[in-house]
Design an enzyme around this catalytic site. Structure first.
Site, PDB file in Angstrom:
ATOM      1  CB  THR A   1      41.908  47.549  41.189  1.00  0.00           C
ATOM      2  OG1 THR A   1      40.551  46.610  41.230  1.00  0.00           O
ATOM      3  CG2 THR A   1      42.947  46.727  41.624  1.00  0.00           C
TER       4      THR A   1
ATOM      5  CE  LYS B   1      37.908  44.740  33.345  1.00  0.00           C
ATOM      6  NZ  LYS B   1      37.818  44.887  34.774  1.00  0.00           N
TER       7      LYS B   1
ATOM      8  CB  THR C   1      39.315  48.484  35.324  1.00  0.00           C
ATOM      9  OG1 THR C   1      38.889  47.240  35.880  1.00  0.00           O
ATOM     10  CG2 THR C   1      40.729  48.866  35.561  1.00  0.00           C
ATOM     11  CG  ASP C   2      34.682  45.745  36.819  1.00  0.00           C
ATOM     12  OD1 ASP C   2      35.671  45.364  36.199  1.00  0.00           O
ATOM     13  OD2 ASP C   2      34.389  45.251  37.769  1.00  0.00           O
TER      14      ASP C   2
END
Length: 436
Positions: free
Chosen positions: A101, A254, A177-178
């Site tokens: 992202t 996360k 980020t995942d």
């Protein structure tokens, strides 16, 4: 009639095209902004304006008056420009983009976010970065983080090592980020570094007015110029844009699907805080300083490692499948102190007999594994299962993959899993990590 057809007919009547600044009036309310394109599967009959505030609004075409204020060009994706000159008085920072992202935009054909910026586009989208350093920019991958693979960790580590060898003063990695915390753990095991290696991402893409990419990137560069020569993760520390935290690469996770402060240190504290362009390193953290160590690279890794979550009613077939398919190691995400149902004990013993190391972690995340408390836990120990201590399940999975790249001997694997290589576990637990 589709949105495109409705909008085209309506806008042509008023001499308006995408990119124009217009004023729309609906009853007693009016808005002024730039007319934007929309995804092809968006609901019909709406105009989208970007206001001066940076936010977008949708206005139904029905019963709306539109007035052309100023003609404009249709917004383009990507950036143009010549070579960026280097300033000899600034440090040289490498920005390596893997996608995600932080380097994504909206695809107006589908309305979906997809990785589209090159690393240089990322720099031109955030021109303030040029005030802080010189940059070597590289797009290593252009993927969303769910498509990350262990072999990409290897290639990223080798690319980072090349940049450091060529004189880079610090590294910033733009990442989805995942799975960012998997990559930060992998790089922590693969690299000993004389300069900071900072991994960052964004929860909202760079072309959105509420993006967190801008702050995360600038603070990552500030961290990359610091003396904290380790692998760390830089992300928002709050929902606002006022500060970021640096988290240790092996102790971060996360924790929320969409919040901008999604990353948290687990069984640890943030190792630094960046606020007002200043970095404050945690006074309780004994960190590796710039140029304190020489660059070392060890990217040997075993990809065939299984990751199994225990649940009520889990069958021993989950373990047996991985043994029969030739997996070299297993990480179990057990319940509580590190438990699985007793029907799995026989299969775990079989894995041990066939020289397949099994590491136990906890779904609780906070606290540490202790299989000595209950009888089932002691049976798990007798079956040869290795304690994951207070490692996150993801870090334990990455570490076992890396350790099996070093040795296939089960005793040596157990020894390395119980050796603190990159600060991945604490010798003692502390309640303060959970309370904070």
């Amino acid at each position: 009639m589709t949105y495109k057809e409705i909008a085209k007919k309506y806008l042509e009547t008023n001499g308006i095209t995408i990119g124009d600044t217009i004023k729309v009036k609906k009853e007693d309310i009016s808005y002024e902004g730039i007319l934007l394109d929309r995804s092809e599967d968006s609901e019909d009959g709406y105009l989208v304006l970007k206001l001066d505030s940076g936010y977008n609004i949708g206005v139904a075409i029905e019963n709306t008056e539109a007035e052309l204020i100023e003609k404009g060009d249709k917004p383009k994706i990507g950036y143009e420009g010549g070579e960026i000159e280097k300033d000899p008085n600034k440090m040289d920072i490498s920005i390596i983009s893997t996608g995600g992202t932080v380097s994504s935009i909206i695809d107006y054909k589908t309305g979906a976010v997809h990785p589209a910026f090159t690393a240089e586009d990322l720099l031109r989208a955030n021109p303030e970065l040029l005030d802080y350093a010189n940059y070597n920019v590289e797009a290593l991958y252009n993927i969303l983080s769910e498509n990350m693979k262990p072999k990409y960790w290897v290639e990223a580590a080798e690319s980072i090592a090349d940049d450091i060898s060529e004189g880079s003063d610090g590294i910033v990695i733009a990442h989805g980020t995942d799975t960012l915390h998997y990559t930060s753990a992998a790089l922590s095991f693969m690299l000993e570094t004389p300069v900071p290696i900072i991994i960052t991402g964004a929860q909202r893409s760079s072309d959105r007015p509420s993006t967190d990419a801008h702050v995360n990137l600038i603070d990552s560069v500030i961290a990359a110029k610091s003396d904290l020569a380790e692998v760390s993760v830089c992300m928002h520390g709050s929902l606002d844009d006022n500060y970021t935290y640096l988290h240790k690469g092996t102790k971060v996770r996360k924790m929320h699907t969409s919040r901008r402060d999604t990353f948290r240190s687990i069984n640890f504290e943030p190792i630094a805080k960046i606020e007002n362009e200043s970095i404050e390193i945690n006074p309780h953290y004994n960190y590796t300083k710039r140029n304190e160590k020489e660059l070392k690279v060890n990217t040997a890794i075993e990809e065939k490692v299984g990751f199994i979550k225990s649940f009520p009613g889990i069958s021993e077939e989950f373990i047996e499948y991985h043994i029969d398919k030739g997996y070299k190691g297993l990480v179990i995400e057990g319940t509580g102190l590190g438990h699985v149902p007793d029907n799995l004990i026989k299969s775990l013993s079989r894995a041990n007999d066939e020289n397949i190391p099994v590491v136990m972690t906890s779904q609780c995340l906070y606290g540490r594994v202790n299989m000595n408390v209950y009888s089932t836990g002691r049976e798990i120990i007798d079956a040869g299962v290795i304690s994951g201590r207070d490692m996150t399940p993801e870090t334990a999975y990455v570490k076992l993959s890396w350790v099996l790249g070093q040795s296939e001997d089960k005793k040596e694997v157990e020894k390395l899993m119980n050796t603190n290589i990159a600060g991945e576990f604490n010798e003692k637990s502390s309640i303060k990590y959970f309370l904070n």
